[in-house]
Structure formats: structure tokens, C-alpha cells
Design a protein around this motif. Structure first.
Motif, mmCIF file in Angstrom:
data_model
loop_
_atom_site.group_PDB
_atom_site.id
_atom_site.type_symbol
_atom_site.label_atom_id
_atom_site.label_comp_id
_atom_site.label_asym_id
_atom_site.label_seq_id
_atom_site.Cartn_x
_atom_site.Cartn_y
_atom_site.Cartn_z
ATOM 1 N N ASP A 154 -63.108 -61.014 63.814
ATOM 2 C CA ASP A 154 -61.923 -60.527 64.511
ATOM 3 C C ASP A 154 -62.282 -60.099 65.931
ATOM 4 O OD1 ASP A 154 -59.098 -59.886 64.461
ATOM 5 O OD2 ASP A 154 -59.700 -57.779 64.516
ATOM 6 N N TYR A 155 -63.456 -59.507 66.088
ATOM 7 C CA TYR A 155 -63.886 -59.099 67.428
ATOM 8 C C TYR A 155 -63.941 -60.298 68.374
ATOM 9 C CZ TYR A 155 -66.671 -57.508 71.320
ATOM 10 O OH TYR A 155 -67.103 -57.227 72.600
ATOM 11 N N ARG A 156 -64.534 -61.384 67.922
ATOM 12 C CA ARG A 156 -64.632 -62.565 68.786
ATOM 13 C C ARG A 156 -63.251 -63.099 69.146
ATOM 14 N NH1 ARG A 156 -68.847 -63.719 65.127
ATOM 15 N NH2 ARG A 156 -67.496 -65.130 63.947
ATOM 16 N N SER B 143 -58.074 -53.379 70.809
ATOM 17 C CA SER B 143 -58.327 -54.213 69.630
ATOM 18 C C SER B 143 -59.811 -54.536 69.483
ATOM 19 C CB SER B 143 -57.509 -55.498 69.712
ATOM 20 O OG SER B 143 -56.121 -55.216 69.768
ATOM 21 N N MET B 144 -60.494 -54.730 70.598
ATOM 22 C CA MET B 144 -61.940 -54.957 70.549
ATOM 23 C C MET B 144 -62.668 -53.744 69.979
ATOM 24 S SD MET B 144 -62.335 -56.885 74.249
ATOM 25 C CE MET B 144 -64.101 -56.612 74.397
ATOM 26 N N GLU C 190 -66.892 -58.858 62.907
ATOM 27 C CA GLU C 190 -67.355 -59.675 64.022
ATOM 28 C C GLU C 190 -66.420 -60.852 64.295
ATOM 29 O OE1 GLU C 190 -71.512 -60.601 64.214
ATOM 30 O OE2 GLU C 190 -72.040 -58.885 62.951
ATOM 31 N N ALA D 47 -62.014 -53.544 66.157
ATOM 32 C CA ALA D 47 -62.772 -54.561 65.431
ATOM 33 C C ALA D 47 -64.258 -54.197 65.378
ATOM 34 C CB ALA D 47 -62.587 -55.930 66.082
ATOM 35 N N ALA D 48 -64.792 -53.669 66.479
ATOM 36 C CA ALA D 48 -66.189 -53.250 66.480
ATOM 37 C C ALA D 48 -66.401 -52.061 65.555
ATOM 38 C CB ALA D 48 -66.638 -52.907 67.903
ATOM 39 N N ARG E 54 -61.615 -60.601 71.605
ATOM 40 C CA ARG E 54 -62.352 -60.649 72.872
ATOM 41 C C ARG E 54 -61.941 -61.869 73.688
ATOM 42 N NH1 ARG E 54 -68.200 -62.569 72.056
ATOM 43 N NH2 ARG E 54 -66.938 -64.463 71.733
ATOM 44 N N ILE F 44 -72.004 -54.856 68.522
ATOM 45 C CA ILE F 44 -70.831 -55.732 68.487
ATOM 46 C C ILE F 44 -70.028 -55.589 69.779
ATOM 47 C CG2 ILE F 44 -68.663 -56.274 67.314
ATOM 48 C CD1 ILE F 44 -69.934 -55.405 64.700
ATOM 49 N N LEU F 45 -69.677 -54.362 70.136
ATOM 50 C CA LEU F 45 -68.894 -54.128 71.346
ATOM 51 C C LEU F 45 -69.784 -54.313 72.572
ATOM 52 C CD1 LEU F 45 -66.084 -53.279 72.380
ATOM 53 C CD2 LEU F 45 -66.898 -50.908 72.353
#
Length: 318
Positions: free
Chosen positions: A283-285, A271-272, A281, A275-276, A288, A169-170
Motif C-alpha cells: 500500500d505504501y508503494r 496516506s504514506m 509495503e 501505510a508505513a 507513494r 519504509i517511510l
């Protein structure tokens, strides 16, 4: 509330504040649950949280920082709730969280929103030692602001960044590129030291009739550059609150652009990672994309933070 939880909460409240009535859920966050109740004509909030230090910092903030210029709810009681959680009872501030105010209704609130964060930054940081995230007495845990920022320290998440890179993810290359942009701007951030709320606005600011009635949740309090709080407001809002703060307060902030971008990147990179770590995923997007936007000419793009389906509450103004 479930019957068991309701009974245990009622038992606790009757021990602390007899005659508690109208007990009901108020909010639930990543780490805490909140319940509203009344007793003898006064309104209160009960919060449950696994992190005792969060409530200790709230009590410290009320005792040492509260003033007419900086409303902080009074801590009534705090202690152990069960084997894993602690409780805190505070007086309830009248109004609603800023997060419930639609963007169209925010402009009249901004002068007081900015005045209250300026009041935080006017507190005497000289009484406290260290830099970065603070302990329960608001002393920083790090020897410098730069070391704190580069550490991406988070007291609530025990994550392994290499494992997160390997987890899919990250995105390591993007993270390293954004981190390098942040580090390049760190020299502009030196020499600024104030008490920083660290989580200002949104769910942690209560407002009514165009005024801020309460500044809540001091768990992320730091010692460092006061512009970090402005960047935090700017990062999570669809409005350009950083530029509006500078325009309305007329602060002549040295190296404003470099510092703002540095902190937007720090907030976004942290925050990335979270979320990772949570394997969220979606929230990660979102974070990001917002973080990448910090490097654009306006420090944001119109596509940042698309409104949730249904938008804001249509009856807010009623």
C-alpha cells in the motif's frame, strides 16, 4: 458470522429493534464492521467501532445537516457494545457504494455526486468554531487551516514520524521534498472555510439509478477549504474527478491548481505515513507513486491505481 458473535449481535438487536431478521455481514473496514438486517419491512445497518466519536459525528450530521438535497441515514440508536467497541444502528440507504461502480458506469452519476458535495459545502460553517478535523459538535480542533494541514494530525493513529523514517519504509528525503511542495502552496489555500466531509465518495456514498441516495461516515468531517473534498475524490480515483468537477459545476475556484496540488500532496503524505505505520509495503508503494504523480502536469499518471487482478464486477450492469 461466528456463533458467539452472531448470538451477541442478535441479543443487541432484539433489545434495540425487535423482530430483526436477515442479519448478515455487510462490510469491514480498517476500524469498523458493518452488518445488514431487516425488521418490520425496513432495512438497517449495524456498525461496530472502537471510536465512539465517529458515531456521535454521524448522529450530529443527520440531526443538523440532512435534507432532501443531502441524504444522510437516520441514526436509530447507538451505545456501548462491549469493553472496547461501540455500536450504531442507522437506516440503510438503497443502492450500492460508489466503490462498487466500475469506472465505465461512473459518468452518469457524476452530476449528482458533485451536487451532493456542493450541498455539504453550502452548509452554514459560521455556526462552528475552529479549523481542521472537528469534534463531535463539528467544531474544529485547530486555530487555522494551515496549522492543521502542517500537523498531519490523525485522531486514530499515534505514530512517531522519526521512528517511521528509521523503520525503513517511510522515505524521509522523498517525504520532505513532497512536504516542501505542499507547504509552498499553502498561501493559496487561505481564506476558504466551509464544512468539509473529509472522506467523500467511494465506500461513503451510496448510489442507485444514477442518483446518490446516502452520504455516510462523517468521522473525518473538517472545517476548511471545500476543495479538499474534490481533491480527495481525485486522489483515489482513476478518473480525473477534480477536472470533471470543475468542468461540470463551472465553479470559478481561485488558485484551483495550487490548492488541488496542495491537497493531493497532503492526502498522499498522510496516506504514506499510515501505510508505513501499519508496515504495509504494498500500500505504501501505491500511495507513494500516486502522491508523486500529483506534481505532474495532469496531476496524475496512467499508471496510478492499477486495477486489481480480475478488475471490476462484470455483472454490475445486470
Amino acid at each position: 458470522m461466528g456463533d458467539n458473535k452472531s448470538a451477541s449481535i442478535i441479543t443487541l438487536l432484539n433489545r434495540i429493534i425487535p423482530n430483526a431478521t436477515e442479519i448478515g455481514p455487510l462490510a469491514a473496514g480498517m476500524f469498523a464492521q458493518a452488518y445488514a438486517f431487516s425488521a418490520d419491512g425496513r432495512d438497517y445497518v449495524l456498525r461496530l467501532n472502537a471510536f465512539e466519536e465517529d458515531f456521535a459525528k454521524d448522529e450530529f450530521a443527520y440531526t443538523n445537516f440532512a435534507s432532501p438535497a443531502l441524504p444522510i441515514p437516520r441514526m436509530v440508536a447507538r451505545g456501548r457494545y462491549d469493553g472496547t467497541r461501540h455500536y450504531a444502528v442507522t437506516e440503510r440507504c438503497p443502492g450500492v457504494p460508489m466503490s462498487r461502480v466500475p469506472d465505465a458506469y461512473l459518468p452518469p452519476l457524476l452530476p449528482d455526486l458533485f451536487a451532493k458535495i456542493d450541498a455539504v459545502h453550502a452548509l452554514d460553517a459560521g455556526r462552528h468554531s475552529g479549523w481542521g478535523l472537528t469534534d463531535s459538535a463539528f467544531n474544529g480542533r485547530f486555530p487555522s487551516w494551515e496549522i492543521y494541514l502542517r500537523s498531519f494530525y490523525d485522531q486514530k493513529f499515534d505514530y512517531d514520524r522519526p521512528a517511521l523514517f528509521a523503520g525503513g519504509i517511510l522515505e524521509e528525503r522523498l517525504f520532505r521534498e513532497l512536504e516542501a511542495e505542499m507547504i509552498a502552496r499553502l498561501p493559496a489555500c487561505r481564506g476558504h472555510r466551509a464544512i468539509v466531509h473529509g472522506d467523500y465518495g467511494f465506500d461513503n456514498v451510496i448510489c442507485r439509478d444514477g442518483r446518490i441516495t446516502g452520504v455516510l461516515d462523517w468521522a473525518e468531517g473538517r472545517l476548511g477549504d471545500p476543495l479538499y473534498d474534490v481533491a480527495y475524490l481525485d486522489y483515489w480515483s482513476r478518473l480525473p474527478l477534480g477536472d470533471l468537477w470543475r468542468e461540470q459545476t463551472r465553479h470559478d475556484a481561485a488558485d484551483f491548481e495550487a490548492r488541488m496540488v496542495c491537497y493531493l500532496l497532503h492526502i498522499g503524505l498522510a496516506s504514506m505515513v499510515i501505510a508505513a505505520h501499519l508496515r504495509d509495503e504494498r500500500d505504501y508503494r501505491r500511495v507513494r507513486d500516486r502522491t508523486v504523480s500529483a506534481l505532474s502536469s495532469a496531476r496524475r499518471r496512467s499508471t496510478d491505481w492499477p486495477e486489481e487482478e480480475g478488475g471490476e464486477s462484470a455483472d454490475f450492469a445486470d
